[in-house]
Design an enzyme around this catalytic site. Sequence first.
Site, PDB file in Angstrom:
ATOM      1  N   THR A 110       0.809  -1.345  -0.102  1.00 29.41           N
ATOM      2  CA  THR A 110       0.017  -0.006  -0.052  1.00 29.41           C
ATOM      3  C   THR A 110       0.838   1.297   0.071  1.00 29.41           C
ATOM      4  O   THR A 110       2.167   1.118  -0.173  1.00 29.41           O
ATOM      5  CB  THR A 110      -1.017   0.063   1.264  1.00 29.41           C
ATOM      6  OG1 THR A 110      -1.892   0.977   1.016  1.00 29.41           O
ATOM      7  CG2 THR A 110      -0.369   0.163   2.444  1.00 29.41           C
ATOM      8  N   ASN A 111       0.349   2.345   0.322  1.00 28.21           N
ATOM      9  CA  ASN A 111       1.226   3.712   0.337  1.00 28.21           C
ATOM     10  C   ASN A 111       0.604   4.363   1.438  1.00 28.21           C
ATOM     11  O   ASN A 111      -0.062   4.286   2.288  1.00 28.21           O
ATOM     12  CB  ASN A 111       0.895   4.459  -0.995  1.00 28.21           C
ATOM     13  CG  ASN A 111      -0.597   4.459  -1.319  1.00 28.21           C
ATOM     14  OD1 ASN A 111      -1.355   5.259  -0.551  1.00 28.21           O
ATOM     15  ND2 ASN A 111      -1.198   4.156  -2.455  1.00 28.21           N
ATOM     16  N   ASP A 112       1.187   5.880   1.651  1.00 24.11           N
ATOM     17  CA  ASP A 112       0.960   6.592   2.752  1.00 24.11           C
ATOM     18  C   ASP A 112      -0.317   7.324   2.776  1.00 24.11           C
ATOM     19  O   ASP A 112      -0.514   8.171   3.603  1.00 24.11           O
ATOM     20  CB  ASP A 112       2.012   7.581   2.850  1.00 24.11           C
ATOM     21  CG  ASP A 112       3.443   7.016   3.677  1.00 24.11           C
ATOM     22  OD1 ASP A 112       3.248   5.906   4.469  1.00 24.11           O
ATOM     23  OD2 ASP A 112       4.368   7.458   3.295  1.00 24.11           O
ATOM     24  N   SER A 113      -1.161   7.229   1.828  1.00 24.72           N
ATOM     25  CA  SER A 113      -2.291   7.899   1.825  1.00 24.72           C
ATOM     26  C   SER A 113      -3.382   7.789   2.948  1.00 24.72           C
ATOM     27  O   SER A 113      -3.506   6.599   3.034  1.00 24.72           O
ATOM     28  CB  SER A 113      -3.059   7.482   0.288  1.00 24.72           C
ATOM     29  OG  SER A 113      -4.442   8.224   0.350  1.00 24.72           O
ATOM     30  N   ALA A 154      -4.996   7.364  -3.985  1.00 22.66           N
ATOM     31  CA  ALA A 154      -3.543   6.901  -4.370  1.00 22.66           C
ATOM     32  C   ALA A 154      -3.620   5.401  -4.917  1.00 22.66           C
ATOM     33  O   ALA A 154      -3.608   4.386  -3.966  1.00 22.66           O
ATOM     34  CB  ALA A 154      -2.630   7.008  -3.271  1.00 22.66           C
TER      35      ALA A 154
END
Length: 404
Positions: free
Chosen positions: A211-214, A278
Amino acid sequence: MLAGKHVALYVSGGIAAYKAAYLVRDLIRQGAQVRVVETTGAQAFVTPLTFQTLSKHAVYTDRFAQLAPDEVAHIELADWTEIALVAPATADLIAKMAHGIADDFASTALLATTAVKFVAPAMNVHMWENPATQRNVTTLKGDGVHIIEPDTGFLAEGYSGKGRFPEPEQIVALLRAKLLAQDTDLLLHGQQVLVTAGGTRERLDPVRYLTNDSSGKMGYALAQAAQNLGAQVTLISAPTALPVPVGVTYVGVDSAAAMRAALLQRYATAQLVIMAAAVADFRPATVADNKIKKTTADYTLALTKNPDILAELGQQKQQQFLIGFAAETQHLLANAQQKLVTKKVDMIVANDVSQAQVGFDHDTNAVTVLQPQQAPQQLPLASKQVIAQQILQLAIKAQAARAN
Ligand SMILES: Cc1cc2nc3c(=O)[nH]c(=O)nc-3n(C[C@H](O)[C@H](O)[C@H](O)COP(=O)(O)O)c2cc1C
């Protein structure tokens, strides 16, 4: 939205009647003028003095006790009312409303008022599920009454079930959302708005994902801002820790593929589409059925490219006004400009996520808005709520220019 509105609150004889006191306080906080009606049953739980003190108005209880000699109290209240809110609504009062019975002050005034009606049932789960109650609720819905669905949870009887009175602030938020959607003066009235938010999760095995930091904060702020402007908002969101704005239709998804499917299902009827999520560019080439075991050797993860959802929506674009987000850490404007052209979107909101206080997980943002044939527009550092309002104002302006 509720400022200055005349709200008649009808309290009937359920255990949740005490929560109606908080409801009066919350409505008054929103600027509403509140008058309270109590059934005889309600008075057994909370005295009229409580509601009189909170609402600063005598409480209506007895159909034959007229407060002023020159008017009929239930008609005067019925005509004064802009919003009639029955909360908590007993099975009994719901039955009376459904059948047009007028045998006490509450049922008589409710029959006499032409104001928009909201009913918040609260009762034991078996009373709620009883076919008679369900028939009556269906009748009221058919009559145009807004039913505020009871919550499921711990009931006063000591067990769990559907029938709980929602929290007063939840009721006020719902009322506000319904009124916003009905206000034809609002700039996004009648528009279907799709907003995506959060960082997608691309599964690797049953317990791991990429995943990502969104955080989803920008997308949620946009969803709320669009609702405040009268839109019917659908929020397609990857998992976040944020509360869903009341009145917004929530579609929870995890992966980019699920987000794409949810978008394509709703795209044809949307007027405004804001892609603030994101979305992962890649996903693991295979998803293991079982947890991948630790090995002594290095592990190489093969990734497959995800479909470019924004480009796909750009290709299929008809009436939609399509907004994309570009989060970059370098060559911000060049990359965003390229996205604008190649993906056939109407607006790109570019943010340099390498800057302090900007982008992922912050409460603030600073963005540059790019539109075809227009100079880039800077929206300086502000809360994500303010940035969301500014983005929508620019989109509304561009929609209006396109319509002319
Ligand atoms: C302790 C107690 C709690 C009650 N709670 C509820 C309730 O939560 N919901 C409901 O529909 N009826 C409840 N009732 C039953 C109603 O009070 C009863 O049906 C009454 O006739 C309702 O009158 P009203 O609709 O005029 O207020 C309760 C009764 C008692 C004695």
